[in-house]
Each structure stands twice: as structure tokens, then as C-alpha cells.
Design a protein around this motif. Structure first.
Motif, short mmCIF file in Angstrom:
data_model
loop_
_atom_site.label_atom_id
_atom_site.label_comp_id
_atom_site.label_asym_id
_atom_site.label_seq_id
_atom_site.Cartn_x
_atom_site.Cartn_y
_atom_site.Cartn_z
N GLY A 176 -37.26 -14.27 25.14
CA GLY A 176 -36.44 -14.18 24.06
C GLY A 176 -35.51 -15.30 24.10
O GLY A 176 -35.46 -16.25 25.05
N ALA A 177 -34.37 -15.18 23.52
CA ALA A 177 -33.25 -16.34 23.25
C ALA A 177 -32.40 -16.09 24.64
O ALA A 177 -32.21 -15.00 25.27
N ALA A 178 -32.07 -17.17 25.26
CA ALA A 178 -31.18 -17.27 26.46
C ALA A 178 -29.95 -18.44 26.26
O ALA A 178 -30.33 -19.29 25.49
N GLY A 179 -29.21 -17.97 27.22
CA GLY A 179 -27.84 -18.90 27.03
C GLY A 179 -26.54 -18.07 27.02
O GLY A 179 -26.54 -16.86 27.10
N ASP A 180 -25.57 -18.82 26.94
CA ASP A 180 -24.40 -18.10 26.82
C ASP A 180 -24.20 -17.28 25.82
O ASP A 180 -24.63 -17.42 24.73
N PHE A 181 -23.51 -16.05 26.12
CA PHE A 181 -23.39 -14.97 25.04
C PHE A 181 -22.87 -15.55 23.89
O PHE A 181 -23.27 -15.16 22.86
N GLN A 226 -29.90 -13.76 14.68
CA GLN A 226 -31.12 -13.96 14.55
C GLN A 226 -31.61 -13.88 15.96
O GLN A 226 -32.88 -13.39 16.22
N ASP A 227 -31.09 -14.80 17.20
CA ASP A 227 -31.78 -14.60 18.55
C ASP A 227 -31.63 -13.28 19.15
O ASP A 227 -32.65 -12.90 19.73
N TRP A 228 -30.58 -12.33 18.71
CA TRP A 228 -30.96 -11.02 19.21
C TRP A 228 -32.02 -10.15 18.55
O TRP A 228 -32.79 -9.69 19.10
N GLU A 229 -31.99 -10.54 17.23
CA GLU A 229 -33.16 -9.71 16.35
C GLU A 229 -34.39 -10.11 16.64
O GLU A 229 -35.13 -9.07 16.80
N GLU A 230 -34.59 -11.44 17.04
CA GLU A 230 -36.07 -11.68 17.57
C GLU A 230 -36.44 -11.12 18.81
O GLU A 230 -37.43 -10.79 19.06
N THR A 231 -35.43 -11.01 19.88
CA THR A 231 -35.88 -10.57 20.99
C THR A 231 -35.80 -8.73 20.87
O THR A 231 -36.91 -8.55 21.52
N ILE A 232 -35.16 -8.25 20.38
CA ILE A 232 -35.18 -6.81 20.14
C ILE A 232 -36.57 -6.62 19.34
O ILE A 232 -37.15 -5.37 19.75
N ASN A 276 -33.76 -6.88 35.24
CA ASN A 276 -32.74 -7.20 34.42
C ASN A 276 -31.90 -5.83 33.88
O ASN A 276 -30.81 -6.06 33.50
N ALA A 277 -32.63 -4.81 33.60
CA ALA A 277 -31.97 -3.68 33.45
C ALA A 277 -30.89 -3.09 34.13
O ALA A 277 -29.97 -2.43 33.93
N PHE A 278 -31.21 -3.44 35.40
CA PHE A 278 -30.41 -3.02 36.54
C PHE A 278 -29.11 -3.75 37.02
O PHE A 278 -28.00 -3.77 37.43
N GLU A 330 -29.26 -14.26 30.01
CA GLU A 330 -30.22 -13.35 29.46
C GLU A 330 -29.72 -11.98 28.67
O GLU A 330 -30.57 -11.01 28.89
N SER A 331 -28.71 -12.04 27.86
CA SER A 331 -28.00 -10.82 27.44
C SER A 331 -28.99 -9.87 26.53
O SER A 331 -29.21 -8.64 26.76
N PRO A 332 -29.60 -10.58 25.56
CA PRO A 332 -30.66 -9.88 24.76
C PRO A 332 -31.86 -9.17 25.47
O PRO A 332 -32.12 -8.01 25.33
N TYR A 333 -32.35 -9.76 26.37
CA TYR A 333 -33.46 -9.28 27.31
C TYR A 333 -33.09 -8.24 28.18
O TYR A 333 -33.60 -7.17 28.26
#
Length: 271
Positions: free
Chosen positions: A99-104, A110-116, A149-151, A157-160
């Protein structure tokens, strides 16, 4: 080891490559009736042809294209599995995207929604579609592919990160809902596995640093994943071996757990 799944129907999402395809090979060798799915028909057919070389029971390997971001497509997949195979006993949700990556602050809604839509809601849709079939069959195993990344979240990679943490929580929730019906839910959390997703990351890094992809992978392991004691990327089959166990009759007392297959990448002992 006999996994006790001969003749059971297994649905694997993200089955055209990487961890999904490696899992399919093991389950096919164990005699499971496979339904492989991905959104790209050509890559799915290529994976099925490769599987033909690894099993003598190719007639028990079937493909069905589906986009897990589309609820109608997931329902159509479930209907096909029910009609032609009597419903699923095993589901491995391996489909996912970085998904989308970069500074928060640079990431949009849209970046968040596409990853979710892929990494969290895809898992929700798959569970919602196939849990009823497992209940009807009186036996089930669902394994969701999460991530280190969950831990140990990485800042770009905040959305991921958030989606993979949510998958583990979802799996735990489901494990408490259906255990009396012998439907067991677990997760695996890989780290830096050689898959098309990390290949793309290494290609981008190689271009950025003007080095080969092999050099980029070594640099990434040293500087970005310093706790991987093996000092290499993991192989898809190393993750698939753990998934296959969790899909089996042998894992009959494993429920609501998460297994890290990360070469030590997560620094904490209790993550």
C-alpha cells in the motif's frame, strides 16, 4: 508428517506467487483439494501450471480469479467453492499489498482507504464468506498472513502496520467465536520474505542507491532489519511450512495464536 487434510478443500488467496503459492504446493502434496485465487488470471494460470509439476493430483487444483476488495467477487468465489467442492475446510488469506508508504503527514485518506481495502477489509470479506461453510462442514482452519510490522512498525508504512495489527486482533476475536464448532483461527507474521512485494521494494531501493538488487537486499537487511540473525531474506516455503501445520489436524489445540516467521527480526521477546 501426515497433516490429516487429505480430501479437504483449501482456498488460498494471493495464490499466484510468494507465500500463497508455496503454501499451495505443500497442501497439494498433502492431498488437499485446492481452490487458488488471485485477481490476475494470467499469473494465476501460470502458478497453476507450475503446481502441476509438483503434484500428481493436478485435477484437484482449481483456479478462480477474484479481487478481495470487491465483496461481490468474494461472494462469487465462495459460491463457486460451495457448488463445486462442497464448501471450504481450510482458508489461507495470503493476499495483501504494501500500500501507500511515506511520511505519515503526506498520506491522504485515499492512501489509507486503498490499503485498508486490501489488507484489512479483504481479510474481513474472506472470513465472512467462508466461515459459514466451515460451520456447515463442522471443521475448519483459517490462517491469515499478518506481518512483523504489526509488532515492530516502520515509520514509513503506517497504513500497512495498522492493517496487519488489525488482522491479528481480528483473528483472535474470531478464534473466541467459533472454537466450540472446531473452527480454528491463527496468524503468521513473516518478515522480509523473498516475494514480489519485497522484490519491488528492493528494485526501488537499488535504483535509489545505484546498486544491484542483490546489493540492495543486503543493505536493507543490515540497515533496516538488523535483528534478522540469518542476515538474509526468508524463503516463501519457510513461511508456508508453518501455515501448512496450522491448517492441519495436527494443530487441533492451536487457536488464536500468531507465529512469527521472521528470522529474529522483531527485537522484543514478547512481541
Amino acid at each position: 508428517m501426515d497433516l490429516g487434510i487429505n480430501g479437504k478443500t483449501a482456498v488460498i488467496t494471493g495464490a499466484d506467487s510468494g507465500i500463497g503459492k508455496a503454501t499451495a504446493k505443500i497442501l497439494a502434496q498433502e492431498g488437499a483439494n485446492l481452490v487458488l485465487t488471485d485477481k490476475d488470471e494470467d499469473s494465476l494460470n501460470k502458478a497453476m501450471n507450475e503446481l502441476k509439476k509438483h503434484t500428481k493430483i493436478f485435477n484437484n487444483v482449481h483456479g478462480h480469479t477474484a479481487d478481495i476488495t470487491d465483496n461481490k467477487a468474494v461472494k462469487a468465489l465462495a459460491d463457486t467453492v460451495l457448488e463445486h467442492h462442497g464448501g471450504a475446510h481450510i482458508v489461507v488469506n495470503s493476499a495483501g499489498a504494501r500500500g501507500a508508504a511515506g511520511d505519515f503527514l503526506s498520506l491522504t485518506d485515499q492512501d489509507w482507504e486503498e490499503t485498508i481495502a486490501v489488507d484489512l477489509m479483504g481479510a474481513v470479506r474472506i472470513a465472512r464468506a467462508f466461515v459459514p461453510q466451515m460451520l456447515d462442514n463442522g471443521w475448519g482452519r483459517m490462517v491469515m498472513v499478518a506481518s512483523e510490522n504489526a509488532f515492530q512498525p516502520y515509520v514509513d508504512e503506517s497504513p500497512y502496520n495498522a492493517c496487519k495489527a488489525a488482522i491479528i486482533n481480528l483473528s483472535k476475536c474470531l478464534s473466541r467465536s467459533y472454537s466450540e464448532e472446531q473452527i480454528l483461527f491463527n496468524c503468521v507474521s513473516p518478515a522480509f520474505i523473498k516475494t514480489p512485494m519485497t522484490d519491488a521494494m528492493m528494485k526501488e531501493l537499488a535504483q535509489e542507491k545505484d546498486m544491484s538488487q542483490k546489493e540492495a537486499a543486503a543493505w536493507f537487511a543490515e540497515h533496516k532489519r538488523p535483528h534478522i540473525e540469518m542476515e538474509r531474506r526468508g524463503r516463501p516455503e519457510e513461511v508456508a511450512a508453518v501455515i501448512a501445520f496450522l491448517c492441519s489436524e495436527r494443530a487441533s489445540f492451536v487457536n488464536g495464536s500468531n507465529y512469527r516467521v521472521d528470522g529474529g527480526s522483531v527485537a522484543s521477546a514478547f512481541g
